[in-house]
Each structure stands twice: as structure tokens, then as C-alpha cells.
Design a protein around this motif. Structure first.
Motif: not given
Length: 648
Positions: A610-623, A635-646
Motif C-alpha cells: 500500500g505504501a509503495c502504491l501510494w508513493n508512486n501516485l501523482p502528488q496533486d492526486l494525493k493532496s 479514474k483518469k489514471i491509465s496506469e499505476i505502479s506498485d513497485s518500489h521505485t523510491a
């Protein structure tokens, strides 16, 4: 069809080639006529039933050959080796059975070594039941669900709702008088009970569930009391954090996320989980009225409030309805009122102190659906810990006059494949000299959980149900429009793919592909495109997202709720914001800290994935400031990564 059959007879008798050709033409004409007639029938009726969900679903079930309606008529039952077939006698037999079964269970509970108060602690808070205002009663009447069944008073909910402005003053006066005097109206204490068949032999009374209906007016009164009591319990945090049933912000999803996350973390730390899935016998029906009143005092209820609840619970009666025949009236001496508004909340208060009897186990409760978890390095240590805690639980159950159904209570050892293989010792757990069954998978809150948290059994169940539904969809597709087919898919098939999907989202790619193939198959049925059409084109034509993306979006939604205090505290405490010490890096803004995994079990846990997925979401969406804005944005997002990239 008649013409087709006549030509067929002539063709058979003459065996003439010309006649057989005529038969083929007649057969094709008949088949086409049937197809067009079915299409007209369902299209016209579905159009006519718009705005009436019940009629619409009856037509959809008829169209998809779903036999969801069970006849409510009971033909005969067996009582003391006698066959009873008259409706009146069956109503009396069912009424006696339903009222006696709880009393018999309560009498069979062994004498307790301690009193229920042993597990309780007083609160310094105080609760006083207040009289309702006219506006409150009027608003409650306006919110009545018109489809609710009518009680024995024969006052329909629709009438009460329509006449809200007229009857509100009188009902306000009655409700006020009841609270001030501590007397609950006798007329509202009688329930109409209907036996509904579950499964097994239809003549066996034990295979029927009692469905209780109380007067709608009493539900309006109860809703006002419920709102006051629930707000008091919530504001003062008096309900156990282990309880997820019948509570706002809580759901089966939140309960399962917390449980599976905890099990995964334990496995990552090298432990085995011993999980006992508890089954209580008639838990709601066997609640002891004296004990619940004593517990109300510990919750801070004043004497006037306790007096009102005593009147509410006492002198309750019921009449059983079988095939339209009503039984005589029987007294109900224990249990919370079935079909009531207050019943579930009183039950939560009754079992609220269950965690206090446990020393090391982690209890999880969803109403009466309870499991306890212990962890240990070895099976031997696990056996000692589980046995000790079950003894503690047994003492609590006896003190509270509740019964454990040992035959349906299950034990599952949850761990990694390597740990389970190396710790192959048998583990025999007994309660009252009765063995608890050990299982390698079980169903809990609608999910099939297996011993390795692989979700293979659950996906297998989804595939079985979805495949059957898609097969039905294929049979009816020629007779209905594309839009209606999509509607049926969304109602009958998609829920299988979506239910609690954030819990089992981190499954293997093989299992994910199995589910995706089913969605592709459904899309092919709906679009009626060639078999060699690419799956991406099929989904694009229907504007469908791949199931993996749907699951990630649903997990992102529960993450937003968790981080914005719209989920239980037990989920909120799983995540912490990443602190920036010496480096003020912009890309770390709004990021969550990630635990360091030892195994893939932690990577698949909710606290990590869950934390990985959240970290990869756009900042403007999270806020964004509201859940509605987040839903529209995701709904507008066509792809979400839940891999650990940070950065860790």
C-alpha cells in the motif's frame, strides 16, 4: 412451430429430399421467430420496468436462468418422529422450536468460575438517554425505506413516510413518554418470524433460519436511541478496536486487510501463525438480558437509561408465520431482538470485553465472526500458546452464558511453504475434550484464506462462479442489447472480481492472468467480435480497465481513506510519513516510510504494498481535499505502479 412439426412428420414418413429441405427452411424460420420474440419480450419488459429494481432483476434472473427465488411454502416437517403438514401446526412447531433452542443452549452452558464483571472495567463517562425533538422524529420518518416489510401492527413503511408531517408530533410524544417513564410500548415488542430454508433436508427444523420482522414504528424509535448510544460509544472510544462489525468506517475489507497484514508481517519475521476461527452457537439469540444490563452500567449508562433498556428487552414475544398461517404468541426470554436496529449494537457491547480474557492472542471480531491469532517459532510452542488462550476464552464464554460450536471451530497454521514443510508436527488442540479440526484453507468474511496466503483457493472459487455466470451471459446474449448485457455483467460478474480485492491483489502473475482471461472472455461474449480479436481491443471497445488496474485503484482508494482518517485506527497506525532530515528532497514530499522486508511476504503485505502504491501516485492526486475528488482523479489514471521505485 406447429407448421415446422407437421413438415417434419411428412419428411420422416416420405423420406423425400424436397420435404427435408422444406423442413430445414421451416425450422430456421421457427428458430428466428423464437429469437426475435424473446428479444422483443425482454426488451419491452425491461423498458417498462425501468425505475423498478425488483422487476428488473426478476427479468434479468429469468433471462440468465438464475434460480434465485426459493419457494417460501413449506410442505411438511418432522417433529418427534411425526410428520406435520398443516400450516397451522407447522407454524406452532416452528415457533416452539425457535423460542426454545436458545433457552436450551443457555441452560447447557457449564457453571462459570468467574462473574462477567471480572473482565469489565468502569468508565468515568456517563450516558443519559435524551428525549427526541420533533425535527429528529420527522427526519427519521422521511428516511424510512419504503421496501421494508410490515410488522404485525400492519402499518406499512410507505404510509408512515408519506404521513410523516402528520404523525411526527404524536410519535414524538410517545417516544418522549417512553424515555421519561422507562417503559417501552408492549405493542412494539412482538415480532413476526418466518422460517427460511437454508440447506439440507427440508423437513428438518434445524435447517431453517428465523427471519424476524418488527413494527416499522419501533424501528424509527430505535434508530433515535441507536444514534445517541453509538455516538456516545464512538466519541469516548468505548468499543474495542478489535471489533469491525456494524461500525462506521469499518468493513470486511478493513478487517481482512489488518488480519492478513499482521499474518504476513509475522511470517516475514520467521514466525508461524496459529489462527483459530471461532464459531459461536446462536450468539445473537443467547444473549443474557441480566448480563447485558449489568454491562450497560459499566459502559456508563445511568439508572433511567438502564430501566428503559430493561423494559425494551423484557416481555418480548413472537408469532411464527408459515404459509400464511400465524402461530400463537410465545415468550422470548433471551437474545437481542432479531430484525431490530438496537440489537446489533447491544451485541457489540455484550462481547466488547472478549479481548480482556486473552493474554497474548490477537483477537479480531466482525460481530460474532471471531478469530484469534498467536505466533511462535515452532509448532510445539504454538500448541501451548493456543491451548492456553482457548482455555481463557472458554472461561469468558461460560461467564457470559455463550456456547462454542467446537464442530465448526477451525484451526489453521499460516506460514511460508518452507516453514510449514519443516514444522510438519501434528498439532492437536482440544476444547472440553473435543478436537478442533485443523484445515489448510477456510472461508472468512467471504474470502477463502489458505495456509500460505497464496490466494490460489480464492481465485479458484472466483473462476468457478464467474465462469458459470459468463456461460449464462453467452446463452442470453442473442436476445438482449449490448447495453443490457454490460449491465448484467456489472451486477452479476464484476462483484466476484472486485470483492475485497486489495486484500488479495498481491497474488502471483499466474493467478492474475487466470482472472484476466475470464474478463476477456466476458468482453468477447458482450461485443460478439471474432475469436482472434485482441483482448486489448475488446476492453477498449467496452471502455473497461484491466482487472489488475481496477485492483490497484481500489487499493489506492483505501489508502486515501486510511491516510485521511476515513478508515479504522488499526489501518492508520500501519503507515508513517517519511521524515526528511538533512536533505529537503522534493521527490520525498508526501512519501510514506517503507519497512525493510526479509521475505516477499512483507512485500505483499498491505503496509508495504500500500505504501509503495501510494508513493508512486501523482502528488496533486494525493493532496486532494475530498474522497469524491480522489475518486474522480483516480479514474483518469491509465496506469499505476506498485513497485518500489523510491529511496528507502
Amino acid at each position: 412451430m406447429h407448421k415446422r412439426d407437421l413438415i417434419k412428420k411428412k419428411a420422416i414418413s416420405s423420406n423425400d429430399h424436397v420435404m427435408w429441405e422444406q423442413f430445414k427452411c421451416a425450422r430456421n424460420q421457427a428458430n428466428n421467430a423464437i429469437k426475435h420474440a424473446k428479444k422483443r419480450y425482454f426488451s419491452d419488459n425491461l423498458e417498462a420496468s425501468k425505475g423498478n429494481p425488483r422487476k428488473t432483476w426478476n427479468l434479468i434472473n429469468e433471462l440468465s436462468s438464475r434460480n434465485t427465488s426459493k419457494s417460501s411454502n413449506i410442505l411438511e416437517i418432522q417433529v418427534d418422529n411425526r410428520t406435520i403438514s398443516t400450516s397451522g401446526d407447522m407454524a406452532e412447531a416452528f415457533n416452539e422450536h425457535f423460542t426454545n433452542i436458545a433457552q436450551v443452549l443457555a441452560q447447557e452452558v457449564p457453571v462459570a468460575e468467574v462473574n462477567p464483571e471480572f473482565y469489565l472495567s468502569y468508565t468515568d463517562k456517563a450516558f443519559c438517554l435524551n428525549t427526541p425533538s420533533l425535527d429528529v422524529v420527522f427526519n427519521l420518518l422521511r428516511k424510512i425505506d419504503e421496501k421494508k416489510a410490515t410488522g404485525l401492527d400492519m402499518i406499512p413503511s410507505k404510509l408512515l413516510k408519506m404521513a410523516a408531517s402528520i404523525v411526527a408530533p404524536s410519535l414524538t410524544a410517545i417516544f418522549t413518554k417512553s424515555i421519561l417513564t422507562g417503559i417501552y410500548p408492549t405493542e412494539w415488542k412482538t415480532a413476526r418470524v418466518t422460517p427460511v430454508f437454508k440447506k439440507g433436508v427440508k423437513s428438518d427444523l434445524n435447517n431453517y433460519r428465523p427471519i424476524s420482522v418488527i413494527p416499522v414504528v419501533s424501528k424509527v424509535f430505535e434508530k433515535n436511541v441507536y444514534d445517541q448510544l453509538y455516538q456516545y460509544l464512538n466519541d469516548n472510544k468505548l468499543l474495542s478496536s478489535c471489533q469491525s462489525g456494524f461500525r462506521s468506517l469499518h468493513s470486511t475489507l478493513t478487517a481482512l486487510l489488518e488480519a492478513t497484514n499482521s499474518w504476513s508481517v509475522n511470517i516475514d519475521n520467521g514466525f508461524l501463525n496459529g489462527v483459530v476461527f471461532i464459531d459461536l452457537k446462536k450468539a445473537f439469540d443467547t444473549i443474557d438480558h441480566e448480563i447485558i444490563l449489568r454491562k450497560l452500567s459499566y459502559f456508563g449508562a445511568d439508572q433511567a437509561t438502564i430501566k428503559w433498556f430493561q423494559s425494551y428487552l423484557s416481555d418480548r414475544t413472537q408469532r411464527c408465520n408459515v404459509n400464511g398461517s400465524l402461530s400463537t404468541t410465545s415468550n422470548v426470554t433471551c437474545g437481542v431482538p432479531q430484525g431490530s436496529i438496537l440489537g446489533p449494537l447491544l451485541f457489540l457491547m455484550y462481547i466488547n470485553d472478549l479481548p480482556n480474557c486473552l493474554r497474548d492472542a490477537a483477537p479480531r471480531m466482525f460481530a460474532d465472526d471471531t478469530n484469534i491469532t498467536l505466533s511462535a517459532k515452532t509448532v510445539a510452542d504454538l500448541k501451548l500458546a493456543v491451548t492456553s488462550e482457548l482455555n481463557n476464552l472458554t472461561c469468558w464464554l461460560r461467564a457470559n452464558r455463550l456456547s462454542l460450536n467446537v464442530a465448526k471451530t477451525e484451526l489453521m497454521i499460516i506460514g511460508s511453504r518452507q516453514r510449514l514443510h519443516s514444522q510438519c508436527d501434528e498439532i492437536d488442540i482440544c476444547i472440553d475434550e473435543k478436537m478442533i479440526k485443523r484445515v489448510d484453507h477456510t472461508k472468512s468474511l467471504g474470502l477463502t484464506i489458505d495456509a500460505q496466503l497464496s490466494w490460489s483457493k480464492h481465485v479458484e472459487e472466483i473462476c468457478k462462479k464467474a465462469s458459470s455466470a459468463i456461460g449464462g451471459l453467452k446463452r442470453v446474449r442473442p436476445f438482449i442489447s449490448k447495453d443490457l448485457t454490460v449491465q448484467i455483467y456489472n451486477a452479476l460478474i464484476l462483484p466476484y472480481f472486485d470483492y475485497c480485492s486489495p486484500v488479495w491483489d498481491c497474488m502471483s502473475g499466474y493467478l492474475s492472468d487466470k482472472l484476466q482471461k475470464l474478463q476477456n472472455r466476458a468482453a468477447r461474449v458482450i461485443t460478439i467480435l471474432r475469436f482472434d480479436t485482441s483482448s486489448n481491443l475488446l476492453l477498449a471497445k467496452l471502455k473497461w480497465e484491466k482487472l489488475s488496474l481496477r485492483r490497484k485503484k481500489q487499493k489506492a482508494l483505501i489508502m486515501y481513506k486510511t491516510l485521511n482518517e476515513l478508515a479504522p485506527e488499526y489501518l492508520q497506525c500501519l503507515f508513517t510519513q517519511r521524515h526528511v532530515n538533512d536533505y529537503n528532497l522534493r521527490n520525498l514530499e508526501g512519501k510514506l516510510s517503507l519497512p525493510k522486508p526479509n521475505t516477499n511476504y512483507l512485500k505483499r503485505s498491505f503496509c508495504y504494498s500500500g505504501a509503495c502504491l501510494w508513493n508512486n501516485l501523482p502528488q496533486d492526486l494525493k493532496s486532494v481535499g475530498s474522497i469524491g475528488q480522489f475518486k474522480r482523479g483516480i479514474k483518469k489514471i491509465s496506469e499505476i505502479s506498485d513497485s518500489h521505485t523510491a529511496i528507502m
